[in-house]
Design a protein around this motif. Structure first.
Motif, PDB file in Angstrom:
ATOM      1  N   ALA A  77       8.258   6.757  13.063  1.00 53.85           N
ATOM      2  CA  ALA A  77       9.452   5.911  13.036  1.00 53.85           C
ATOM      3  C   ALA A  77      10.472   6.441  12.034  1.00 53.85           C
ATOM      4  O   ALA A  77      11.684   6.422  12.290  1.00 53.85           O
ATOM      5  CB  ALA A  77       9.075   4.472  12.686  1.00 53.85           C
ATOM      6  N   GLN A  78       9.993   6.941  10.908  1.00 60.29           N
ATOM      7  CA  GLN A  78      10.882   7.504   9.894  1.00 60.29           C
ATOM      8  C   GLN A  78      11.559   8.774  10.413  1.00 60.29           C
ATOM      9  O   GLN A  78      12.760   8.978  10.216  1.00 60.29           O
ATOM     10  CB  GLN A  78      10.091   7.798   8.624  1.00 60.29           C
ATOM     11  N   ARG A  79      10.796   9.631  11.095  1.00 60.34           N
ATOM     12  CA  ARG A  79      11.360  10.860  11.662  1.00 60.34           C
ATOM     13  C   ARG A  79      12.411  10.517  12.724  1.00 60.34           C
ATOM     14  O   ARG A  79      13.490  11.120  12.766  1.00 60.34           O
ATOM     15  CB  ARG A  79      10.262  11.713  12.275  1.00 60.34           C
ATOM     16  N   ASN A 104      -3.448  10.033   3.357  1.00 58.71           N
ATOM     17  CA  ASN A 104      -3.239   9.681   4.754  1.00 58.71           C
ATOM     18  C   ASN A 104      -2.388   8.424   4.858  1.00 58.71           C
ATOM     19  O   ASN A 104      -2.569   7.480   4.088  1.00 58.71           O
ATOM     20  CB  ASN A 104      -4.578   9.452   5.446  1.00 58.71           C
ATOM     21  N   VAL A 105      -1.485   8.424   5.822  1.00 59.15           N
ATOM     22  CA  VAL A 105      -0.617   7.266   6.054  1.00 59.15           C
ATOM     23  C   VAL A 105      -0.560   7.002   7.562  1.00 59.15           C
ATOM     24  O   VAL A 105      -0.829   7.902   8.369  1.00 59.15           O
ATOM     25  CB  VAL A 105       0.806   7.506   5.507  1.00 59.15           C
ATOM     26  N   PRO A 106      -0.211   5.779   7.970  1.00 56.37           N
ATOM     27  CA  PRO A 106      -0.150   5.474   9.402  1.00 56.37           C
ATOM     28  C   PRO A 106       0.828   6.384  10.151  1.00 56.37           C
ATOM     29  O   PRO A 106       1.957   6.600   9.712  1.00 56.37           O
ATOM     30  CB  PRO A 106       0.322   4.012   9.415  1.00 56.37           C
ATOM     31  N   LYS A 107       0.384   6.898  11.268  1.00 59.37           N
ATOM     32  CA  LYS A 107       1.219   7.788  12.082  1.00 59.37           C
ATOM     33  C   LYS A 107       2.497   7.091  12.529  1.00 59.37           C
ATOM     34  O   LYS A 107       3.564   7.718  12.581  1.00 59.37           O
ATOM     35  CB  LYS A 107       0.433   8.249  13.311  1.00 59.37           C
ATOM     36  N   SER A 119      11.341   2.091   8.242  1.00 60.82           N
ATOM     37  CA  SER A 119      11.873   2.480   9.553  1.00 60.82           C
ATOM     38  C   SER A 119      11.069   1.856  10.693  1.00 60.82           C
ATOM     39  O   SER A 119      11.637   1.487  11.734  1.00 60.82           O
ATOM     40  CB  SER A 119      11.866   4.006   9.689  1.00 60.82           C
ATOM     41  N   PHE A 120       9.771   1.743  10.501  1.00 55.41           N
ATOM     42  CA  PHE A 120       8.927   1.134  11.539  1.00 55.41           C
ATOM     43  C   PHE A 120       9.326  -0.318  11.772  1.00 55.41           C
ATOM     44  O   PHE A 120       9.539  -0.741  12.915  1.00 55.41           O
ATOM     45  CB  PHE A 120       7.457   1.223  11.145  1.00 55.41           C
ATOM     46  N   PHE A 121       9.430  -1.093  10.692  1.00 57.64           N
ATOM     47  CA  PHE A 121       9.749  -2.511  10.846  1.00 57.64           C
ATOM     48  C   PHE A 121      11.213  -2.730  11.239  1.00 57.64           C
ATOM     49  O   PHE A 121      11.515  -3.619  12.040  1.00 57.64           O
ATOM     50  CB  PHE A 121       9.418  -3.263   9.560  1.00 57.64           C
ATOM     51  N   GLN A 122      12.101  -1.928  10.683  1.00 60.33           N
ATOM     52  CA  GLN A 122      13.529  -2.117  10.930  1.00 60.33           C
ATOM     53  C   GLN A 122      13.968  -1.608  12.299  1.00 60.33           C
ATOM     54  O   GLN A 122      14.701  -2.292  13.017  1.00 60.33           O
ATOM     55  CB  GLN A 122      14.337  -1.405   9.840  1.00 60.33           C
ATOM     56  N   TRP A 167       0.811  -1.219   0.000  1.00 59.79           N
ATOM     57  CA  TRP A 167       0.000   0.000   0.000  1.00 59.79           C
ATOM     58  C   TRP A 167       0.843   1.268   0.000  1.00 59.79           C
ATOM     59  O   TRP A 167       0.485   2.248  -0.648  1.00 59.79           O
ATOM     60  CB  TRP A 167      -0.909   0.027   1.223  1.00 59.79           C
ATOM     61  N   TYR A 168       1.948   1.259   0.752  1.00 57.86           N
ATOM     62  CA  TYR A 168       2.705   2.499   0.963  1.00 57.86           C
ATOM     63  C   TYR A 168       4.115   2.465   0.389  1.00 57.86           C
ATOM     64  O   TYR A 168       4.890   3.405   0.604  1.00 57.86           O
ATOM     65  CB  TYR A 168       2.765   2.823   2.462  1.00 57.86           C
ATOM     66  N   GLY A 169       4.448   1.401  -0.338  1.00 58.14           N
ATOM     67  CA  GLY A 169       5.784   1.306  -0.904  1.00 58.14           C
ATOM     68  C   GLY A 169       6.772   0.733   0.098  1.00 58.14           C
ATOM     69  O   GLY A 169       6.443   0.471   1.257  1.00 58.14           O
ATOM     70  N   ARG A 170       8.016   0.584  -0.328  1.00 55.04           N
ATOM     71  CA  ARG A 170       9.009  -0.051   0.524  1.00 55.04           C
ATOM     72  C   ARG A 170       9.768   0.947   1.411  1.00 55.04           C
ATOM     73  O   ARG A 170      10.453   0.543   2.350  1.00 55.04           O
ATOM     74  CB  ARG A 170      10.009  -0.829  -0.336  1.00 55.04           C
ATOM     75  N   VAL A 171       9.638   2.242   1.115  1.00 59.03           N
ATOM     76  CA  VAL A 171      10.414   3.229   1.871  1.00 59.03           C
ATOM     77  C   VAL A 171       9.712   3.640   3.162  1.00 59.03           C
ATOM     78  O   VAL A 171      10.292   3.551   4.250  1.00 59.03           O
ATOM     79  CB  VAL A 171      10.707   4.474   1.004  1.00 59.03           C
ATOM     80  N   LEU A 172       8.485   4.107   3.073  1.00 59.40           N
ATOM     81  CA  LEU A 172       7.799   4.646   4.254  1.00 59.40           C
ATOM     82  C   LEU A 172       7.702   3.655   5.418  1.00 59.40           C
ATOM     83  O   LEU A 172       8.009   4.018   6.555  1.00 59.40           O
ATOM     84  CB  LEU A 172       6.405   5.153   3.866  1.00 59.40           C
ATOM     85  N   PRO A 173       7.282   2.395   5.207  1.00 58.83           N
ATOM     86  CA  PRO A 173       7.151   1.485   6.360  1.00 58.83           C
ATOM     87  C   PRO A 173       8.486   0.950   6.888  1.00 58.83           C
ATOM     88  O   PRO A 173       8.518   0.356   7.964  1.00 58.83           O
ATOM     89  CB  PRO A 173       6.312   0.322   5.799  1.00 58.83           C
TER      90      PRO A 173
END
Length: 249
Positions: free
Chosen positions: A202-204, A194-197, A138-141, A130-136
């Motif tokens: 996590a990216q920030r 809109n994307v998950p907060k 940092s959350f998973f890693q 849904w959101y590509g490989r970049v945005l999620p």
């Protein structure tokens, strides 16, 4: 409407009107048949997709752990057959903990645990779809992986931890991630939509700490070399190494 023609009798008008009514009825019937055929085709396609989804789910539930979680052969990581791009499954401790809770002697508990493992991996895949490989990433890693890896340490270091507790923790992680993906209240404006907060935060956080915010792996194939091999080690072992589990006393 029917245009009055010069020289037509009243009978001609009636016959013309009836022919027009019949043609309209035939066109309506043909349109109805076409709609029914389309609906039937769409229903058949939906049923086939659902059947394939259920077959896939059944296959994953009964698959070998090496296929589900990935394995290591001669210092080469073989990616999961079903989730080859998973960030979570890059971690050896996480593969161990997933294998452990899916391999307990109690079949009912093992089945429930494997279902939660699958649920999380499917949610991770959905996030990247849904959101590509970049945005999620940092959350998973940087958020999920360290938290999951700590569970393995607890199992090794504490007699109070159990596979059942780990399964409950994983269920909560699934619930939280599901809410982030599906609930608008858990999302914020991310530029285009809109994307998950939690993904944005996590990216920030990763950027502030100087951590990578996107993957550097290549996905041309499903094999990843973990360490350089010497010339004497280039021959792969004849058998794939079993996914390790943590012994629970």
């Amino acid at each position: 409407s029917i245009v009055t023609a010069a020289g037509w009798s009243s009978q001609d008008h009636v016959e013309a009107a009836m022919m027009w009514i019949i043609s309209q009825r035939e066109e309506a019937e043909e349109a109805r048949k076409e709609d029914e055929a389309r609906f039937s085709s769409e229903r058949a396609d939906a049923e086939m997709m659902q059947r394939r989804k259920e077959e896939r789910e059944s296959e994953m539930m009964s698959s070998d752990l090496q296929d589900l979680l990935g394995s290591i052969e001669a210092e080469i990581m073989i990616s999961s057959k079903y989730f080859p791009h998973s960030v979570i499954l890059q971690s050896r401790p996480i593969r161990q903990i997933f294998a452990t809770i899916s391999s307990v002697n109690d079949n009912a508990k093992a089945t429930r645990a494997r279902r939660e493992v699958l649920r999380y991996l499917k949610l991770e895949k959905k996030a990247t779809d849904w959101y590509g490989r970049v945005l999620p990433y940092s959350f998973f890693q940087h958020s999920s992986k360290p938290r999951f890896a700590s569970w393995a340490e607890k199992l090794l270091q504490s007699s109070h931890s159990s596979s059942e507790q780990i399964s409950q923790q994983l269920m909560k992680e699934c619930d939280d991630l599901e809410r982030a993906l599906y609930n608008l209240s858990e999302q914020e404006e991310g530029g285009v939509a809109n994307v998950p907060k939690v993904f944005l935060q996590a990216q920030r956080d990763a950027a502030l700490k100087g951590l990578p915010t996107k993957e550097t792996r290549e996905f041309d194939d499903e094999i990843e070399i973990l360490e350089p091999l010497s010339s004497s080690e280039t021959k792969p072992s004849p058998k794939r190494k079993q996914v390790e589990v943590i012994e629970i006393s």
